[in-house]
Motif scaffolding. Structure first.
Motif, mmCIF file in Angstrom:
data_model
loop_
_atom_site.group_PDB
_atom_site.id
_atom_site.type_symbol
_atom_site.label_atom_id
_atom_site.label_comp_id
_atom_site.label_asym_id
_atom_site.label_seq_id
_atom_site.Cartn_x
_atom_site.Cartn_y
_atom_site.Cartn_z
ATOM 1 N N VAL A 102 0.869 -1.167 0.000
ATOM 2 C CA VAL A 102 0.000 0.000 0.000
ATOM 3 C C VAL A 102 0.911 1.223 0.000
ATOM 4 N N ASN A 103 0.763 2.046 -1.031
ATOM 5 C CA ASN A 103 1.510 3.301 -1.144
ATOM 6 C C ASN A 103 0.658 4.413 -0.536
ATOM 7 N N LEU A 104 1.276 5.220 0.297
ATOM 8 C CA LEU A 104 0.571 6.322 0.941
ATOM 9 C C LEU A 104 1.251 7.639 0.597
ATOM 10 N N THR A 105 0.462 8.667 0.400
ATOM 11 C CA THR A 105 0.952 10.033 0.286
ATOM 12 C C THR A 105 0.077 10.890 1.187
ATOM 13 N N TRP A 106 0.700 11.841 1.866
ATOM 14 C CA TRP A 106 -0.058 12.745 2.713
ATOM 15 C C TRP A 106 0.691 14.065 2.805
ATOM 16 N N GLU A 107 -0.045 15.100 3.179
ATOM 17 C CA GLU A 107 0.600 16.410 3.287
ATOM 18 C C GLU A 107 -0.069 17.257 4.348
ATOM 19 N N LEU A 108 0.727 18.144 4.878
ATOM 20 C CA LEU A 108 0.258 19.189 5.785
ATOM 21 C C LEU A 108 0.463 20.524 5.084
ATOM 22 N N THR A 109 -0.503 21.394 5.180
ATOM 23 C CA THR A 109 -0.371 22.732 4.626
ATOM 24 C C THR A 109 -0.820 23.736 5.683
ATOM 25 N N GLY A 110 -0.471 24.979 5.461
ATOM 26 C CA GLY A 110 -0.819 26.046 6.388
ATOM 27 C C GLY A 110 0.421 26.598 7.050
ATOM 28 N N SER A 111 0.278 27.753 7.667
ATOM 29 C CA SER A 111 1.438 28.447 8.228
ATOM 30 C C SER A 111 2.075 27.714 9.405
ATOM 31 N N LEU A 112 1.351 26.827 10.087
ATOM 32 C CA LEU A 112 1.927 26.084 11.208
ATOM 33 C C LEU A 112 2.653 24.806 10.775
ATOM 34 N N ALA A 113 2.424 24.335 9.573
ATOM 35 C CA ALA A 113 2.959 23.039 9.133
ATOM 36 C C ALA A 113 4.473 22.903 9.311
ATOM 37 N N PRO A 114 5.290 23.896 8.935
ATOM 38 C CA PRO A 114 6.744 23.713 9.079
ATOM 39 C C PRO A 114 7.227 23.677 10.530
ATOM 40 N N MET A 115 6.375 24.076 11.467
ATOM 41 C CA MET A 115 6.784 24.156 12.872
ATOM 42 C C MET A 115 6.436 22.907 13.678
ATOM 43 N N ILE A 116 5.773 21.961 13.057
ATOM 44 C CA ILE A 116 5.324 20.778 13.790
ATOM 45 C C ILE A 116 6.394 19.696 13.716
ATOM 46 N N GLY A 117 6.760 19.172 14.871
ATOM 47 C CA GLY A 117 7.733 18.091 14.940
ATOM 48 C C GLY A 117 7.082 16.837 15.487
ATOM 49 N N GLY A 118 7.816 15.755 15.434
ATOM 50 C CA GLY A 118 7.304 14.504 15.951
ATOM 51 C C GLY A 118 7.493 13.391 14.942
ATOM 52 N N THR A 119 6.612 12.420 15.005
ATOM 53 C CA THR A 119 6.720 11.218 14.182
ATOM 54 C C THR A 119 5.352 10.795 13.671
ATOM 55 N N TRP A 120 5.314 10.414 12.409
ATOM 56 C CA TRP A 120 4.126 9.784 11.839
ATOM 57 C C TRP A 120 4.205 8.284 12.111
ATOM 58 N N GLN A 121 3.077 7.648 12.301
ATOM 59 C CA GLN A 121 2.998 6.202 12.446
ATOM 60 C C GLN A 121 2.038 5.677 11.392
ATOM 61 N N LEU A 122 2.496 4.678 10.610
ATOM 62 C CA LEU A 122 1.697 4.119 9.533
ATOM 63 C C LEU A 122 1.447 2.639 9.790
ATOM 64 N N ARG A 123 0.248 2.206 9.489
ATOM 65 C CA ARG A 123 -0.070 0.787 9.556
ATOM 66 C C ARG A 123 -1.309 0.504 8.725
ATOM 67 N N LEU A 124 -1.496 -0.773 8.451
ATOM 68 C CA LEU A 124 -2.702 -1.232 7.772
ATOM 69 C C LEU A 124 -3.579 -1.935 8.798
ATOM 70 N N LEU A 125 -4.868 -1.717 8.692
ATOM 71 C CA LEU A 125 -5.837 -2.456 9.488
ATOM 72 C C LEU A 125 -6.489 -3.445 8.530
ATOM 73 N N ILE A 126 -6.247 -4.730 8.763
ATOM 74 C CA ILE A 126 -6.681 -5.777 7.840
ATOM 75 C C ILE A 126 -7.699 -6.653 8.556
ATOM 76 N N ASP A 127 -8.873 -6.798 7.969
ATOM 77 C CA ASP A 127 -9.974 -7.533 8.593
ATOM 78 C C ASP A 127 -10.555 -8.525 7.592
ATOM 79 N N GLU A 128 -10.390 -9.822 7.877
ATOM 80 C CA GLU A 128 -11.015 -10.843 7.029
ATOM 81 C C GLU A 128 -12.504 -10.877 7.342
ATOM 82 N N ILE A 129 -13.322 -10.650 6.339
ATOM 83 C CA ILE A 129 -14.768 -10.616 6.518
ATOM 84 C C ILE A 129 -15.253 -12.036 6.832
#
Length: 147
Positions: free
Chosen positions: A47-74
């Protein structure tokens, strides 16, 4: 499948000019075939993901993104987040991010095949490692897995 847009949440009360975001994801066949919503049991996919933050506060935010898949067999027993420990990606002050989650073992199929719901999930940890009120998800819908 093609890129699908999802839902992105920012902290309550911030105007879009200060901070906004968007997220997209797509499921693709790692073997080089065209993206599909039917997979063979055990075949890897990503699964390829793309995401973005925009706005005047975006460059000032620090931390870490966490990515995962939620997989549910029906109707089946195979329900789990993947990977078990989320993939991480540091916030770098840039607006646009991308990453991929590769499911190297594929998914199992029951007799006659199985259907799975797959959701790509993005969460945020601030610089102190505490979950923050920012993140998103993309519902990639159902995929069929055949033996």
């Amino acid at each position: 499948m093609a890129f699908t847009s999802g839902s992105f949440q920012i902290p309550f009360g911030l105007a879009p000019a200060l901070l906004s975001g968007k997220i997209q994801a797509e499921l693709v066949d790692v073997g080089g075939g065209p993206p599909a919503d039917v997979l063979k049991a055990g075949d890897p996919f990503q699964v390829n993901l793309t995401w973005e933050l925009t706005g005047s506060l975006a460059p000032m935010i620090g931390g870490t993104w966490q990515l995962r898949l939620l997989i549910d067999e029906i109707g089946g027993p195979h329900d789990a987040p993947f990977p078990a420990v989320p993939q991480t990606k540091p916030l770098t002050g840039l607006n646009a991010y991308s990453d991929a989650i590769v499911v190297t073992t594929g998914l199992p199929a029951g007799p006659g095949g199985s259907s799975y719901a797959i959701v790509a999930s993005l969460s945020y940890l601030n610089v102190a490692g505490t979950p923050g009120a920012m993140g998103g998800y993309v519902d990639l819908g159902l995929v069929s897995v055949i033996a």
